[in-house]
Scaffold this active site. Sequence first.
Site, PDB file in Angstrom:
ATOM      1  N   HIS A   1      -6.167  -3.533   5.881  1.00 57.30           N
ATOM      2  CA  HIS A   1      -5.095  -2.968   5.049  1.00 57.30           C
ATOM      3  C   HIS A   1      -5.764  -2.027   4.037  1.00 57.30           C
ATOM      4  O   HIS A   1      -6.906  -2.257   3.642  1.00 57.30           O
ATOM      5  CB  HIS A   1      -4.405  -4.129   4.321  1.00 57.30           C
ATOM      6  CG  HIS A   1      -3.202  -3.747   3.528  1.00 57.30           C
ATOM      7  ND1 HIS A   1      -3.278  -3.211   2.276  1.00 57.30           N
ATOM      8  CD2 HIS A   1      -1.878  -3.829   3.818  1.00 57.30           C
ATOM      9  CE1 HIS A   1      -2.053  -2.991   1.813  1.00 57.30           C
ATOM     10  NE2 HIS A   1      -1.189  -3.362   2.739  1.00 57.30           N
TER      11      HIS A   1
ATOM     12  N   ASP B   1      -9.861 -11.143   3.060  1.00 60.11           N
ATOM     13  CA  ASP B   1      -8.512 -10.800   2.614  1.00 60.11           C
ATOM     14  C   ASP B   1      -7.548 -11.727   3.353  1.00 60.11           C
ATOM     15  O   ASP B   1      -7.252 -11.528   4.528  1.00 60.11           O
ATOM     16  CB  ASP B   1      -8.244  -9.326   2.939  1.00 60.11           C
ATOM     17  CG  ASP B   1      -6.799  -8.927   2.676  1.00 60.11           C
ATOM     18  OD1 ASP B   1      -6.011  -9.794   2.237  1.00 60.11           O
ATOM     19  OD2 ASP B   1      -6.464  -7.752   2.912  1.00 60.11           O
TER      20      ASP B   1
ATOM     21  N   GLN C   1      -2.337 -12.146   4.517  1.00 56.60           N
ATOM     22  CA  GLN C   1      -1.407 -12.518   5.594  1.00 56.60           C
ATOM     23  C   GLN C   1      -1.617 -13.940   6.087  1.00 56.60           C
ATOM     24  O   GLN C   1      -0.715 -14.537   6.668  1.00 56.60           O
ATOM     25  CB  GLN C   1      -1.571 -11.563   6.789  1.00 56.60           C
ATOM     26  CG  GLN C   1      -1.077 -10.152   6.539  1.00 56.60           C
ATOM     27  CD  GLN C   1       0.426 -10.071   6.300  1.00 56.60           C
ATOM     28  OE1 GLN C   1       1.183 -10.967   6.656  1.00 56.60           O
ATOM     29  NE2 GLN C   1       0.847  -8.996   5.667  1.00 56.60           N
TER      30      GLN C   1
ATOM     31  N   LYS D   1       3.781 -13.385  -0.210  1.00 53.17           N
ATOM     32  CA  LYS D   1       3.690 -13.470   1.258  1.00 53.17           C
ATOM     33  C   LYS D   1       3.713 -14.925   1.719  1.00 53.17           C
ATOM     34  O   LYS D   1       3.609 -15.212   2.907  1.00 53.17           O
ATOM     35  CB  LYS D   1       2.420 -12.780   1.745  1.00 53.17           C
ATOM     36  CG  LYS D   1       2.403 -11.298   1.408  1.00 53.17           C
ATOM     37  CD  LYS D   1       1.626 -10.510   2.382  1.00 53.17           C
ATOM     38  CE  LYS D   1       1.282  -9.135   1.852  1.00 53.17           C
ATOM     39  NZ  LYS D   1       2.336  -8.163   2.156  1.00 53.17           N
TER      40      LYS D   1
ATOM     41  N   CYS E   1       0.288   0.457   5.987  1.00 45.27           N
ATOM     42  CA  CYS E   1      -0.888   0.573   5.114  1.00 45.27           C
ATOM     43  C   CYS E   1      -2.170   0.255   5.886  1.00 45.27           C
ATOM     44  O   CYS E   1      -3.094  -0.362   5.335  1.00 45.27           O
ATOM     45  CB  CYS E   1      -0.774  -0.314   3.873  1.00 45.27           C
ATOM     46  SG  CYS E   1       0.603   0.113   2.838  1.00 45.27           S
TER      47      CYS E   1
HETATM   48  N1  7TS Z   1      -3.986  -7.260   2.695  1.00 55.80           N
HETATM   49  C1  7TS Z   1      -3.198  -7.405   3.760  1.00 55.80           C
HETATM   50  C2  7TS Z   1      -3.782  -7.865   5.063  1.00 55.80           C
HETATM   51  C3  7TS Z   1      -1.837  -7.129   3.642  1.00 55.80           C
HETATM   52  O1  7TS Z   1      -1.051  -7.283   4.706  1.00 55.80           O
HETATM   53  C4  7TS Z   1      -1.315  -6.700   2.402  1.00 55.80           C
HETATM   54  C5  7TS Z   1       0.127  -6.321   2.237  1.00 55.80           C
HETATM   55  C6  7TS Z   1      -2.189  -6.604   1.322  1.00 55.80           C
HETATM   56  C7  7TS Z   1      -3.522  -6.874   1.505  1.00 55.80           C
HETATM   57  C8  7TS Z   1      -1.721  -6.223  -0.041  1.00 55.80           C
HETATM   58  O2  7TS Z   1      -0.993  -7.263  -0.579  1.00 55.80           O
HETATM   59  P1  7TS Z   1      -0.277  -7.092  -2.011  1.00 55.80           P
HETATM   60  O3  7TS Z   1       0.511  -8.331  -2.158  1.00 55.80           O
HETATM   61  O4  7TS Z   1      -1.338  -6.938  -3.006  1.00 55.80           O
HETATM   62  O5  7TS Z   1       0.587  -5.865  -1.882  1.00 55.80           O
HETATM   63  N2  7TS Z   1       0.785  -5.970   3.426  1.00 55.80           N
HETATM   64  C9  7TS Z   1       2.014  -5.414   3.546  1.00 55.80           C
HETATM   65  C10 7TS Z   1       2.634  -5.191   4.763  1.00 55.80           C
HETATM   66  O6  7TS Z   1       2.147  -5.460   5.863  1.00 55.80           O
HETATM   67  N3  7TS Z   1       3.832  -4.606   4.569  1.00 55.80           N
HETATM   68  O7  7TS Z   1       4.003  -4.486   3.239  1.00 55.80           O
HETATM   69  C11 7TS Z   1       2.883  -4.974   2.594  1.00 55.80           C
END
Ligand code: 7TS
Length: 406
Positions: A123, A200, A203, A226, A364
Amino acid sequence: MAFNVDTIRKDFPVLNQQVHGYPLVYLDNAATTQKPQCVIDALTHYYEYDNANIHRGVHTLSERATAKYEAARQKIGAYIHASSEKEIIFVRGATEAINLVAQTYGRKNISAGDEILVSMMEHHSNIVPWQMLCEQTGATLKVIPMNEHGELIQDKFVELLNKNTALLAIGHLSNALGTVNPVKEMIEKAHALGVPVLVDGAQATAHMTVDVVDLDVDFYVMSAHKMFGPTGVGALYAKAELLAEMPPWHGGGDMIRTVSFSGSTYSQAPYKFEAGTPNIAGAIAWGAAIDYLNDIGLNYIAAHEHDLLAYATNKARQVAGLKVIGQAKDKASILSFVMSDIHPHDLGTILDRCGVAVRAGHHCAMPVMQYFDIAATTRASFAFYNTTEEIDRLFAALAYAQEMFS
Ligand code: 7TS
């Protein structure tokens, strides 16, 4: 508790609504998950009864808010099997956690000539902070390639590891492909060369058991939203000995021991990294989400989602012109695909008209799209409250879209 999806769905008020005249089918769980009533109640209860600032008041409400906030830290630590809750830093989310590591551990320990190793399926949140650190330090970003199934090429990973590698940063579960990476083996290989590892887990934590001690991972990042908790809160796990050596990042209230104009001294972890008033209600409600997940049982969740993904993948195989992007042997909860002649954005819009919420775009993860030579995919991402009937609705809507475009 026996797993009963119909009973579970009643815990999620948002699922009980119509969109464009159809019962909502929510298949955008990788972007954010829905919240059970107990999480919503924890948020409102906090504001109705407990609201106060933490760590500083002598009055009852402040003591209560502090106790609940710290109890949430404990729940999160226990959920990923951390040795101590002091290894859990509250942040805004996975993105902020990665930036924190880059700007504290990274600025201190990484310099010109060093290499930071990421993978092609990351990501953007696990790419851009490292690119910024490279610009600041003169280090170089190296990329582990993947194959056409969407699996990291392990031989190439081993070749890329060398005496200049200063950090490995990899995703546990790819949001664009659904690939579950063999992080335990990769951590072992990195550690054999003395390379610390950030995983990371944005997910992963909603779908599988994570044990940071068993993984021996150095840094693990997560986002509450999430995993059925609120937005705007997440955590960085880091080994205590690393936190002790890392300089603070944001300066301000709550992270100091003493302040004077001749200089300031800092608190210990986790407080050293938590400047300013945090998302108190969010952290407490995240704790409620974790209680809820533990009550259902991650083993039941993983088994149900495995069945959903197998069911959807099998249906996808039978659709002419549909290509699944990401066919790794080890996958979880995500079905990304393209359909000939229909742009994912058009497809997403038609699905929405049928009451089916999916995400269309690059997720992303632009390097993944570049590798497959596509602009975007349509992504259905599952949670434990989804059903095979909902997957049937997805495929009926896809058939309708194909008809419209034929
Ligand atoms: N890493 C992964 C693997 C992700 O899927 C996401 C967000 C992030 C980091 C960032 O997470 P945040 O909570 O800091 O924003 N992924 C997604 C997605 O797949 N669609 O919208 C956000």
